[in-house]
Enzyme design. Structure first.
Site, PDB file in Angstrom:
ATOM      1  N   CYS A 370       0.705  -1.220  -0.044  1.00  0.00           N
ATOM      2  CA  CYS A 370       0.043  -0.008  -0.080  1.00  0.00           C
ATOM      3  C   CYS A 370       0.843   1.220  -0.073  1.00  0.00           C
ATOM      4  O   CYS A 370       0.228   2.405  -0.256  1.00  0.00           O
ATOM      5  CB  CYS A 370      -1.084  -0.122   1.077  1.00  0.00           C
ATOM      6  SG  CYS A 370      -2.122  -1.170   1.068  1.00  0.00           S
ATOM      7  N   GLU A 372       2.818   2.939   2.353  1.00  0.00           N
ATOM      8  CA  GLU A 372       2.849   3.771   3.538  1.00  0.00           C
ATOM      9  C   GLU A 372       4.432   3.570   4.357  1.00  0.00           C
ATOM     10  O   GLU A 372       4.662   4.411   5.133  1.00  0.00           O
ATOM     11  CB  GLU A 372       1.628   3.550   4.671  1.00  0.00           C
ATOM     12  CG  GLU A 372       1.655   2.515   5.331  1.00  0.00           C
ATOM     13  CD  GLU A 372       0.767   1.245   4.635  1.00  0.00           C
ATOM     14  OE1 GLU A 372       0.423   0.465   5.260  1.00  0.00           O
ATOM     15  OE2 GLU A 372       0.513   1.468   3.248  1.00  0.00           O
TER      16      GLU A 372
END
Length: 682
Positions: A370, A372
């Protein structure tokens, strides 16, 4: 008890489907029972003398009310005897033996995690040439339940019997499957190999549909694994006499992920990266469109300071040396491809490795799926979240004392989690050395609206930027105190923003730092046919549209007309719904400015953020201009056009269309897919 829990509209459904474990008597956990299991499991990871007075009670209170929420993997696995697999996602490196990379990827995916990898060819150029082309022959006992199904699709060998003593008998475990994969890959590199048929016996593998206890879901049976072995052998055989390149390695990992996704609860999640100056970068950027494959991964281009220096200068600029002009041409071509992909289908994304390595003691090479957390090879991400919206009082004020307490306690929670067991010694070494954590926020758009602020005005709001810096300082100071108390290194980095797709659905607040997608929309939710059939039948009975997933096997898609819950909350306060700004009301510049705000004032790790835009509103040149404008301020970008493909996770509709559907308002505006702003890994 259910009435006392502040569930979001679909929060209890998501919890029961995703995180509630089965108890010894066969019943499901309740949310308070899950919270106690998670908290007690976490506190038990270090000696009780390191616990603060009242720490357990505060954690239970905050988590029960959804004020703090660790990442979904903690909710699923914390406190589970012999199964505390607490880390969501990893990065697979390129060690001395290439099969170690693929073994690591296979194991982590089978555990339900996500895996990122950087396929730039400078990581693979030191490997030896593939020595042997091989043919995989699959054999199976005719008494096996799945024998006929395998025979019908032609996967079984016509030349070997399951009784042959020379067959490699595959054990029915994750380790057994991975060992067989390693055996195959190592045989491709083994000098002196005489027999080029490698025979694998799948008789011991449990049949399709058998229950998987540790990670949930049901077994896929031997067929997907057999197909994977043949695909992997075909890829390596094509490279006999030459070195495996980045694209081929990516194809192997895709074959592995396809095998994993064929069974179990979760879809596989991967991140694939390649450096902008790699000789295969053009093929990498277009790989999904050109092959129709690689749906198991997100793809992002690794850029750096040199890329931005060259991309910002026009052709023929005196600022670019003559010897750099070929590189500049490639930089402009890659930026054009990034920008065109953004307005076409959202891929590839961009990851800035120069900015990401600032403050790192060792080089980070990729992000989790994702985006992050930027990670060293073998390192896991370790996430927990503060629900800002839950700290807004009925008067629209912020409960600062409890909010500070929440930041401190989540910091301690995640540091304790670094003591949990990991399966691979390489991961243990980097985890002990870095102690990296990721304290994040969710419900940010909700928080702003409920305190009377507009999303677009936050980057220029000095009170909000100061608020973020103060909360960041609380995390840092608590991390330093607790690390010193435990006599471990202070975490190398501590703060992030994750998409929080599934966990944000439980309280029903906005996901991560995303604005709502639209006030009214159709949300499409993916369900696994093997494990979610009861829920699918219920939704069908309620009249929701259900269709087969066009991209993932064993998956169905449910379309749900939705009114965003934040709009409802604002209306209940007597305010105009227009204080809630949706993504279609924000420019790309405003969206990236909000991401940059959080990157500069909050996150020392990265910020996972998807800028959802209308495809007709922007040309590729507009996107390129904004990317150059925010170069050096954001560590990565994903720009995603609404309705860019069939069965898009969300589709904007009008208020009138929603009302005519007479549908129940069920959720906020971002789906569970990593590429679109949320994470499928629990």
């Amino acid at each position: 008890m259910t009435d006392e829990i502040p569930w979001g509209p679909t929060g209890e459904l998501v919890y029961n489907r995703t995180y509630a474990r089965t108890k010894p008597d066969g019943s499901k956990e309740t949310w308070p029972e899950t919270v106690e299991r998670v908290v007690d499991g976490n506190l038990a990871l270090v000696d009780r003398r390191h616990m603060l007075e009242g720490e357990r009670e505060d954690l239970v209170r905050l988590m029960t009310k959804f004020k703090v929420l660790p990442a979904g993997r903690h909710l699923w696995a914390s406190g589970v005897k012999n199964a505390q697999h607490l880390f969501n996602c990893w990065v697979a490196g390129w060690p001395e033996k290439i099969s170690d990379h693929f073994q690591f990827t296979f194991m982590r995916l089978m555990e339900g995690g996500g895996v990122g990898a950087n396929y730039s060819n400078h990581y693979l150029e030191g490997y030896p040439e593939v020595v042997n082309p091989l043919r995989v022959e699959i054999v199976c006992d005719p008494e096996h339940v799945d024998y006929q199904a395998m025979k019908d699709v032609g996967i079984l060998s016509e030349h070997y019997s399951h009784d042959w003593a020379g067959a490699y008998a595959i054990e029915d475990s994750r380790e057994g499957w991975a060992a067989a994969l390693v055996d195959l890959i190592d045989t491709h590199y083994r000098p002196g190999t005489v027999h080029y048929q490698r025979v694998y016996d799948v008789s011991r593998i449990r049949p399709q549909g058998a229950k998987l206890k540790t990670f949930g879901g049901v077994a896929s049976g031997p067929l997907p694994f057999a197909v994977m072995l043949q695909k992997v052998a075909n890829i390596f055989s094509e490279y006999a006499g030459i070195t495996l390149d980045g694209i081929a390695a990516m194809e192997v990992d895709h074959a592995i992920a396809q095998c994993v996704v064929a069974g179990g609860v979760r879809r596989s999640a991967r991140m694939s990266m390649m450096h902008w100056d790699d000789y295969q970068i053009d093929k990498f950027i277009n790989i999904k469109a050109s092959t129709g494959e690689h749906w198991t991964t997100n793809i992002s281009v690794e850029v750096d300071d040199e890329f931005w220096r060259l991309a910002k200068e026009g052709y023929g600029s005196f600022a670019v040396a003559r010897e750099d002009m070929p590189k500049q041409k490639r930089a402009h071509r890659v930026l054009k491809a990034l920008s065109e992909g953004a307005v076409r289908n959202g891929e590839p994304g961009m990851w800035d490795s120069s900015l990401s390595n600032v403050g790192e003691p060792n080089r980070v090479v990729c992000t989790n799926p994702c985006g992050e957390i930027t990670l060293e090879p073998w390192e896991p991400c370790n996430l927990g979240h503060i629900n800002l919206a839950a700290f807004v009082t009925p008067a629209g004020k912020t409960d600062y004392l409890d909010l500070i307490r929440a930041h401190r306690l989540m910091t301690r929670f995640l540091i304790r989690a670094t003591f949990s067991e990991v399966a691979d010694p390489k991961s243990r070494e980097v985890l002990d050395r870095n102690r990296r954590i990721g304290v994040g926020h969710l419900g940010v758009a909700s928080y702003l609206a409920l305190t009377g602020s507009r999303y677009s005005e936050a980057p220029g709001d000095k009170r909000f930027t100061q608020f973020l810096r103060e909360m960041a300082a609380e995390v840092d100071s608590e991390a330093e105190r607790f690390a010193h108390d435990l006599r471990i290194p202070v975490p190398v980095k501590k703060r992030t923003i994750a998409p929080t797709g599934t966990v944000a659905k439980m309280p029903g607040v906005s996901e991560g730092i995303h604005p709502i997608f639209s006030r009214y929309f159709i949300r499409r939710v993916r369900f696994n046919l093997n494990s979610d059939m009861a829920e699918l039948r219920r939704l069908a009975a309620e009249g929701y549209e259900i269709e087969k997933d066009l991209f993932a096997p064993n998956t169905e898609v449910v379309s749900i007309p939705t009114k965003d819950t934040l709009v409802q909350a604002v209306e209940e306060l007597g305010w105009d719904e227009e204080i809630v700004e949706s993504a279609d009301e924000l420019t790309l510049h405003q969206l990236l400015a909000f991401q940059a705000l959080y990157q500069m004032c909050w996150a020392d790790n990265a910020v996972s953020f998807t800028a959802n835009v209308h495809p007709d509103a922007y040309e590729a040149e507009d996107v390129a201009a904004d990317l150059k404008r925010f170069a050096g301020l954001i560590k990565g970008s994903t720009i995603f056009p609404e309705s860019s493909f069939p069965q898009a996770p969300y589709e904007r509709i009008t208020k009138q269309q929603y009302e005519s559907a007479a549908a129940k308002a069920v959720e906020d505006g971002v789906d569970e897919e990593c590429a679109n702003g949320a994470c499928p890994i629990k």
